[in-house]
Design a protein around this motif. Structure first.
Motif, PDB file in Angstrom:
ATOM      1  N   ALA A 105      58.995  -3.228 -15.159  1.00  0.00           N
ATOM      2  CA  ALA A 105      59.977  -2.391 -15.847  1.00  0.00           C
ATOM      3  C   ALA A 105      61.260  -2.291 -15.037  1.00  0.00           C
ATOM      4  CB  ALA A 105      59.388  -1.005 -16.090  1.00  0.00           C
ATOM      5  N   LEU A 106      61.113  -2.092 -13.735  1.00  0.00           N
ATOM      6  CA  LEU A 106      62.281  -1.972 -12.864  1.00  0.00           C
ATOM      7  C   LEU A 106      63.098  -3.266 -12.863  1.00  0.00           C
ATOM      8  CD1 LEU A 106      63.461   0.180 -10.934  1.00  0.00           C
ATOM      9  CD2 LEU A 106      62.323  -1.044  -9.084  1.00  0.00           C
ATOM     10  N   SER A 107      62.415  -4.396 -12.850  1.00  0.00           N
ATOM     11  CA  SER A 107      63.148  -5.669 -12.838  1.00  0.00           C
ATOM     12  C   SER A 107      63.934  -5.847 -14.130  1.00  0.00           C
ATOM     13  CB  SER A 107      62.205  -6.845 -12.592  1.00  0.00           C
ATOM     14  OG  SER A 107      61.322  -7.017 -13.665  1.00  0.00           O
ATOM     15  N   ARG A 150      66.154  -2.083 -23.275  1.00  0.00           N
ATOM     16  CA  ARG A 150      65.203  -1.444 -24.210  1.00  0.00           C
ATOM     17  C   ARG A 150      63.765  -1.654 -23.746  1.00  0.00           C
ATOM     18  NH1 ARG A 150      68.656  -2.740 -29.466  1.00  0.00           N
ATOM     19  NH2 ARG A 150      69.628  -0.700 -29.644  1.00  0.00           N
ATOM     20  N   GLU A 151      63.461  -2.873 -23.302  1.00  0.00           N
ATOM     21  CA  GLU A 151      62.114  -3.136 -22.773  1.00  0.00           C
ATOM     22  C   GLU A 151      61.840  -2.254 -21.557  1.00  0.00           C
ATOM     23  OE1 GLU A 151      61.922  -7.290 -21.799  1.00  0.00           O
ATOM     24  OE2 GLU A 151      62.080  -7.927 -23.893  1.00  0.00           O
ATOM     25  N   ALA A 152      62.846  -2.124 -20.686  1.00  0.00           N
ATOM     26  CA  ALA A 152      62.681  -1.319 -19.474  1.00  0.00           C
ATOM     27  C   ALA A 152      62.444   0.138 -19.815  1.00  0.00           C
ATOM     28  CB  ALA A 152      63.911  -1.460 -18.581  1.00  0.00           C
ATOM     29  N   VAL A 153      63.206   0.685 -20.760  1.00  0.00           N
ATOM     30  CA  VAL A 153      63.030   2.090 -21.148  1.00  0.00           C
ATOM     31  C   VAL A 153      61.610   2.311 -21.670  1.00  0.00           C
ATOM     32  CG1 VAL A 153      63.727   3.841 -22.844  1.00  0.00           C
ATOM     33  CG2 VAL A 153      65.467   2.537 -21.601  1.00  0.00           C
ATOM     34  N   GLU A 154      61.152   1.404 -22.507  1.00  0.00           N
ATOM     35  CA  GLU A 154      59.807   1.517 -23.075  1.00  0.00           C
ATOM     36  C   GLU A 154      58.732   1.450 -21.986  1.00  0.00           C
ATOM     37  OE1 GLU A 154      57.121  -1.321 -25.866  1.00  0.00           O
ATOM     38  OE2 GLU A 154      59.133  -0.857 -26.638  1.00  0.00           O
ATOM     39  N   LEU A 155      58.860   0.478 -21.075  1.00  0.00           N
ATOM     40  CA  LEU A 155      57.865   0.320 -20.011  1.00  0.00           C
ATOM     41  C   LEU A 155      57.897   1.488 -19.025  1.00  0.00           C
ATOM     42  CD1 LEU A 155      58.285  -3.495 -19.301  1.00  0.00           C
ATOM     43  CD2 LEU A 155      56.262  -2.382 -20.255  1.00  0.00           C
ATOM     44  N   LEU A 156      59.092   1.953 -18.683  1.00  0.00           N
ATOM     45  CA  LEU A 156      59.192   3.075 -17.731  1.00  0.00           C
ATOM     46  C   LEU A 156      58.668   4.367 -18.337  1.00  0.00           C
ATOM     47  CD1 LEU A 156      62.570   2.063 -16.144  1.00  0.00           C
ATOM     48  CD2 LEU A 156      60.417   2.348 -14.900  1.00  0.00           C
ATOM     49  N   ALA A 157      58.798   4.521 -19.653  1.00  0.00           N
ATOM     50  CA  ALA A 157      58.211   5.685 -20.315  1.00  0.00           C
ATOM     51  C   ALA A 157      56.688   5.633 -20.203  1.00  0.00           C
ATOM     52  CB  ALA A 157      58.641   5.742 -21.777  1.00  0.00           C
ATOM     53  N   LYS A 158      56.126   4.429 -20.306  1.00  0.00           N
ATOM     54  CA  LYS A 158      54.670   4.272 -20.204  1.00  0.00           C
ATOM     55  C   LYS A 158      54.161   4.571 -18.794  1.00  0.00           C
ATOM     56  CE  LYS A 158      54.047   0.935 -23.907  1.00  0.00           C
ATOM     57  NZ  LYS A 158      53.768  -0.461 -24.252  1.00  0.00           N
ATOM     58  N   VAL A 159      54.912   4.126 -17.765  1.00  0.00           N
ATOM     59  CA  VAL A 159      54.449   4.370 -16.394  1.00  0.00           C
ATOM     60  C   VAL A 159      54.822   5.763 -15.909  1.00  0.00           C
ATOM     61  CG1 VAL A 159      54.348   1.954 -15.711  1.00  0.00           C
ATOM     62  CG2 VAL A 159      56.431   3.246 -15.302  1.00  0.00           C
ATOM     63  N   GLY A 160      55.719   6.441 -16.625  1.00  0.00           N
ATOM     64  CA  GLY A 160      56.029   7.830 -16.302  1.00  0.00           C
ATOM     65  C   GLY A 160      57.077   8.045 -15.226  1.00  0.00           C
ATOM     66  N   ASP A 161      57.962   7.090 -15.026  1.00  0.00           N
ATOM     67  CA  ASP A 161      59.029   7.246 -14.033  1.00  0.00           C
ATOM     68  C   ASP A 161      60.302   7.691 -14.754  1.00  0.00           C
ATOM     69  OD1 ASP A 161      61.012   7.028 -12.092  1.00  0.00           O
ATOM     70  OD2 ASP A 161      60.060   5.300 -11.136  1.00  0.00           O
ATOM     71  N   ALA A 162      60.501   9.002 -14.842  1.00  0.00           N
ATOM     72  CA  ALA A 162      61.630   9.546 -15.595  1.00  0.00           C
ATOM     73  C   ALA A 162      62.974   9.192 -14.974  1.00  0.00           C
ATOM     74  CB  ALA A 162      61.493  11.064 -15.718  1.00  0.00           C
ATOM     75  N   GLY A 163      63.044   9.180 -13.649  1.00  0.00           N
ATOM     76  CA  GLY A 163      64.302   8.856 -12.981  1.00  0.00           C
ATOM     77  C   GLY A 163      64.761   7.444 -13.268  1.00  0.00           C
ATOM     78  N   GLU A 164      63.866   6.486 -13.101  1.00  0.00           N
ATOM     79  CA  GLU A 164      64.216   5.092 -13.383  1.00  0.00           C
ATOM     80  C   GLU A 164      64.430   4.870 -14.876  1.00  0.00           C
ATOM     81  OE1 GLU A 164      65.152   2.681 -11.469  1.00  0.00           O
ATOM     82  OE2 GLU A 164      64.632   3.598  -9.551  1.00  0.00           O
ATOM     83  N   MET A 165      63.730   5.650 -15.720  1.00  0.00           N
ATOM     84  CA  MET A 165      63.931   5.533 -17.160  1.00  0.00           C
ATOM     85  C   MET A 165      65.357   5.949 -17.525  1.00  0.00           C
ATOM     86  SD  MET A 165      61.731   7.028 -20.341  1.00  0.00           S
ATOM     87  CE  MET A 165      62.467   8.650 -20.339  1.00  0.00           C
ATOM     88  N   ARG A 166      65.877   6.985 -16.877  1.00  0.00           N
ATOM     89  CA  ARG A 166      67.259   7.416 -17.129  1.00  0.00           C
ATOM     90  C   ARG A 166      68.246   6.320 -16.718  1.00  0.00           C
ATOM     91  NH1 ARG A 166      66.358  10.916 -20.709  1.00  0.00           N
ATOM     92  NH2 ARG A 166      65.489  12.889 -20.037  1.00  0.00           N
TER      93      ARG A 166
END
Length: 166
Positions: A105-107, A129-145
């Motif tokens: 997700a980070l990449s 969009r892929e990153a937002v979706e994946l980061l929501a699944k792993v629960g990293d709110a900071g990186e999702m923002r």
């Protein structure tokens, strides 16, 4: 010089035994680079190359994928988009291979940043969009923002102002 040697003699890479200390050192060097982005370019280049060179001595791991990603960001900051793409792809592929969902997700999020620099906004929108979706699944709110910001920035640069504002 070390990077040239790594390119010319890839069989010498990844020969040392993995250790938690090596992963920690690699992650810390990756994190310190982010502090140098707008502060000190010579230190940024030093930390980038040292982190990458050290990580390449150990087996393929999430720490190596993070170093590839951070190095790609450094190359983008220097304007070397083609070379950065090589490292973004290596980070994403290694994270996917290791089934590291956070790294994957980070990449994608950071690739979307690179797409802004390379004026590839449609690709950046897809990756963000892929990153937002994946980061929501792993629960990293900071990186999702951050990924959401990359999405908005790519949409804005693409001319989709209403969608970027959302």
């Amino acid at each position: 010089i070390i990077q040239m040697l790594h390119s010319l003699m890839p069989w010498r890479l990844h020969r040392r035994k993995a250790s938690p200390e090596a992963d920690l050192r690699s992650n810390l060097l990756g994190q310190i680079e982010w502090a140098y982005y707008m502060n000190n370019v010579p230190y940024l280049i030093w930390a980038s190359l040292v982190g990458l060179n050290r990580a390449e001595h150990f087996p393929r791991s999430p720490a190596l994928a993070l170093q590839y990603l951070v190095h790609a960001n450094d190359l983008i900051a220097l304007g070397w988009t083609r070379r950065a793409d090589k490292y973004y792809n290596a980070a994403r592929d290694l994270s996917d291979e290791l089934d590291d969902h956070w790294g994957s997700a980070l990449s994608r999020s950071h690739e979307a940043m690179g797409d802004i620099a390379a004026a590839r906004y449609a690709e950046g929108v897809t990756k963000a969009r892929e990153a937002v979706e994946l980061l929501a699944k792993v629960g990293d709110a900071g990186e999702m923002r951050i990924a959401q910001y990359m999405l908005a920035a790519n949409l804005y640069r693409q001319g989709s102002l209403v969608e970027a504002a959302k």
